[in-house]
Design an enzyme around this catalytic site. Structure first.
Site, PDB file in Angstrom:
ATOM      1  CG  HIS A  65      46.507  45.408  51.312  1.00 36.73           C
ATOM      2  ND1 HIS A  65      46.356  44.165  50.744  1.00 36.73           N
ATOM      3  CD2 HIS A  65      47.387  45.244  52.329  1.00 36.73           C
ATOM      4  CE1 HIS A  65      47.131  43.296  51.386  1.00 36.73           C
ATOM      5  NE2 HIS A  65      47.760  43.924  52.349  1.00 36.73           N
ATOM      6  CB  THR A  97      55.012  42.970  55.280  1.00 35.32           C
ATOM      7  OG1 THR A  97      53.932  43.756  54.774  1.00 35.32           O
ATOM      8  CG2 THR A  97      56.342  43.641  54.949  1.00 35.32           C
ATOM      9  CB  THR A  98      52.914  41.506  50.343  1.00 33.94           C
ATOM     10  OG1 THR A  98      52.263  40.499  51.119  1.00 33.94           O
ATOM     11  CG2 THR A  98      53.054  41.069  48.900  1.00 33.94           C
ATOM     12  N   PRO A  99      55.912  43.385  49.978  1.00 33.19           N
ATOM     13  CG  PRO A  99      58.206  43.249  49.619  1.00 33.19           C
ATOM     14  CD  PRO A  99      56.994  42.401  49.832  1.00 33.19           C
ATOM     15  CE  LYS A 100      50.458  45.097  50.796  1.00 35.05           C
ATOM     16  NZ  LYS A 100      51.461  44.665  51.781  1.00 35.05           N
ATOM     17  N   GLY A 200      49.053  34.546  50.391  1.00 36.87           N
ATOM     18  CA  GLY A 200      47.978  35.077  49.551  1.00 36.87           C
ATOM     19  C   GLY A 200      46.896  34.027  49.374  1.00 36.87           C
ATOM     20  CD  GLU A 230      46.179  29.524  54.132  1.00 33.18           C
ATOM     21  OE1 GLU A 230      46.782  30.051  53.172  1.00 33.18           O
ATOM     22  OE2 GLU A 230      45.562  30.179  54.987  1.00 33.18           O
TER      23      GLU A 230
HETATM   24  C1  6MZ Z   1      47.411  33.222  53.139  1.00 32.11           C
HETATM   25  C2  6MZ Z   1      47.660  35.282  54.116  1.00 32.11           C
HETATM   26  C3  6MZ Z   1      46.926  34.852  55.258  1.00 32.11           C
HETATM   27  O1  6MZ Z   1      51.658  41.100  53.472  1.00 32.11           O
HETATM   28  O2  6MZ Z   1      50.027  42.991  53.325  1.00 32.11           O
HETATM   29  N1  6MZ Z   1      47.986  36.560  54.318  1.00 32.11           N
HETATM   30  N2  6MZ Z   1      47.891  34.479  53.081  1.00 32.11           N
HETATM   31  N3  6MZ Z   1      46.711  32.753  54.185  1.00 32.11           N
HETATM   32  C4  6MZ Z   1      46.443  33.521  55.255  1.00 32.11           C
HETATM   33  N4  6MZ Z   1      45.713  32.997  56.281  1.00 32.11           N
HETATM   34  C5  6MZ Z   1      44.429  33.433  56.616  1.00 32.11           C
HETATM   35  N5  6MZ Z   1      46.875  35.866  56.122  1.00 32.11           N
HETATM   36  C6  6MZ Z   1      47.545  36.908  55.538  1.00 32.11           C
HETATM   37  O3  6MZ Z   1      49.733  41.179  55.057  1.00 32.11           O
HETATM   38  C7  6MZ Z   1      48.504  40.749  54.529  1.00 32.11           C
HETATM   39  C8  6MZ Z   1      48.714  39.728  53.439  1.00 32.11           C
HETATM   40  O4  6MZ Z   1      49.252  38.519  54.001  1.00 32.11           O
HETATM   41  C9  6MZ Z   1      48.734  37.382  53.334  1.00 32.11           C
HETATM   42  C10 6MZ Z   1      47.803  37.892  52.252  1.00 32.11           C
HETATM   43  O5  6MZ Z   1      48.522  37.982  51.046  1.00 32.11           O
HETATM   44  C11 6MZ Z   1      47.434  39.278  52.767  1.00 32.11           C
HETATM   45  O6  6MZ Z   1      47.054  40.156  51.731  1.00 32.11           O
HETATM   46  P1  6MZ Z   1      50.793  42.059  54.234  1.00 32.11           P
HETATM   47  O7  6MZ Z   1      51.534  42.799  55.301  1.00 32.11           O
END
Ligand code: 6MZ
Length: 365
Positions: A65, A97-100, A200, A230
């Site tokens: 990030h 994706t997480t809007p930031k 997350g 998880e």
């Molecule tokens: C939980 C996960 C993940 O949103 O910034 N992310 N959350 N478990 C997982 N398995 C390993 N893999 C990814 O993509 C990255 C974000 O996706 C989530 C996390 O919040 C990570 O910061 P975006 O595009």
């Protein structure tokens, strides 16, 4: 591998910032190093390390990030990620994706998503369908797969990929921030946003913090997928299943009661084999829940999770499942095809995808 690449596939669990090419990450890290904002060799070491515990994975995301903070980079990675999935014959992609917010770059959640949409529009190697439903034309779509194969072989014309977006709520967020994401998703529905994901670090945050936003999303007709189980947190797993999400991701730490509940509810599970093994949420493929779910006919879909972070691809996940669990190509093809029923896009897209698979069934042997 060729056969697994040629087969049409549906990807329903891919995080944008987890799916970045290593080469792009390295380039971004080098730029940061050149500007004196990071020590490149240290960052390089982290990027090239491929076995990471779940905790390390989230540290890796914090680093990614830092590398992808501005609008231009978000546009670039979106474009590349879509191109990469299209190259391996993913015909329908739900990208999450997480809007930031990033005040120093003038970024808010909406402008972040606009940068993502810009990335969708910037793709030139493949035709990207982000919202075709109102103009459904079945006859025109009948030949998508034919065209895809033709294009792959003679280099003319363009392949087509359907892309829909899920907005992720990060478990570090507050109720208000989660609600803001849901409202943004509703505002962007006509632009291909079809649902909400909760993701997350699973050891952070409380289910009740996100529940109001998720309930609101559901009331408004957005479809919801949750990262569920998880880590072993039985109370949360039950609460999540009681919420009746449209799909869940992972389901690694379920006990007997949770399996029984999941199966009776028939909630489809997004399975990410390599991710689970790399993060050690499952110790070995021999004991992976894929086998039981597959044998009991429970709805499942194979996905990458983070193809960049875990150095995998959808084709590789199918090949891995086939070789690890002794499943023949024909059955694997059927597994890929079944995923069409679990997509968040509407019936018209489902029908078009069915035709893509019908055509492929006749040509792939
Ligand atoms: C939980 C996960 C993940 O949103 O910034 N992310 N959350 N478990 C997982 N398995 C390993 N893999 C990814 O993509 C990255 C974000 O996706 C989530 C996390 O919040 C990570 O910061 P975006 O595009």
């Amino acid at each position: 591998m060729d056969w697994w690449v040629s087969m049409p596939k549906v990807e329903l669990h891919a995080h944008l910032n987890g799916s970045i090419r290593d080469s792009t990450l390295m380039e971004l890290a080098r730029e940061l190093g050149d500007r004196g904002l990071a020590h490149f060799p240290d960052v390089e070491r982290v990027i090239l390390k491929h076995d990471r515990s779940l905790t390390e994975v989230f540290k890796m995301f914090d680093l990614i990030h830092i590398l992808t903070t501005d609008h231009e980079t978000v546009t670039r990675i979106t474009k590349e990620v879509i191109e990469d999935f299209a190259t391996e014959n993913v015909v329908y992609l739900e990208l999450r994706t997480t809007p930031k917010k990033n005040v120093s770059k003038g970024m808010n959640k909406k402008s972040y998503m606009e940068a993502v949409l810009e990335g969708l529009r910037a793709v030139s190697t493949v035709e990207v369908d982000i919202c075709s439903e109102p103009n459904f034309d079945c006859s025109a779509s009948a030949a998508i797969y034919a065209r895809n194969n033709e294009c792959a072989s003679n280099g003319t014309g363009k392949k087509k990929i359907y892309v829909r977006l899920l907005l992720s709520i990060d478990r570090r967020e507050t109720t208000e921030a989660a609600m803001e994401t849901v409202k943004l998703a509703l505002e962007m529905r006509h632009l291909g946003v079809v649902g909400i994901d909760l993701s997350g670090n699973p050891i952070i945050g409380e289910w009740l913090t996100f529940l109001p936003a998720l309930e609101f999303a559901k009331e408004q007709g957005l479809l919801i997928t949750l990262h569920c189980g998880e880590v072993p947190n039985q109370v949360e797993i039950h609460a999540m299943l009681d919420f009746l999400p449209t799909r869940i991701g992972h389901a690694c730490c379920f006990g007997e009661e949770e399996w029984a509940k999941l199966k009776s509810l028939k909630i489809p599970v997004e399975i990410c084999l390599t991710s689970n093994i790399r993060t050690e949420t499952i110790s070995s493929l021999d004991i992976h829940h894929f086998v039981d779910l597959y044998n009991s006919g429970h709805p499942i879909v194979l996905c990458t999770d983070d193809s960049g972070v875990f150095s995998t691809s959808v084709s590789r996940e199918y090949s891995l499942a086939s070789s690890s669990f002794g499943i023949q190509k024909r059955e694997m093809f059927q597994l890929a095809r079944n995923a069409v029923s679990f997509i968040f896009a509407g019936n018209k897209v489902k029908q078009e995808l069915e035709q893509v698979f019908d055509f492929a069934a006749k040509t792939l042997e």
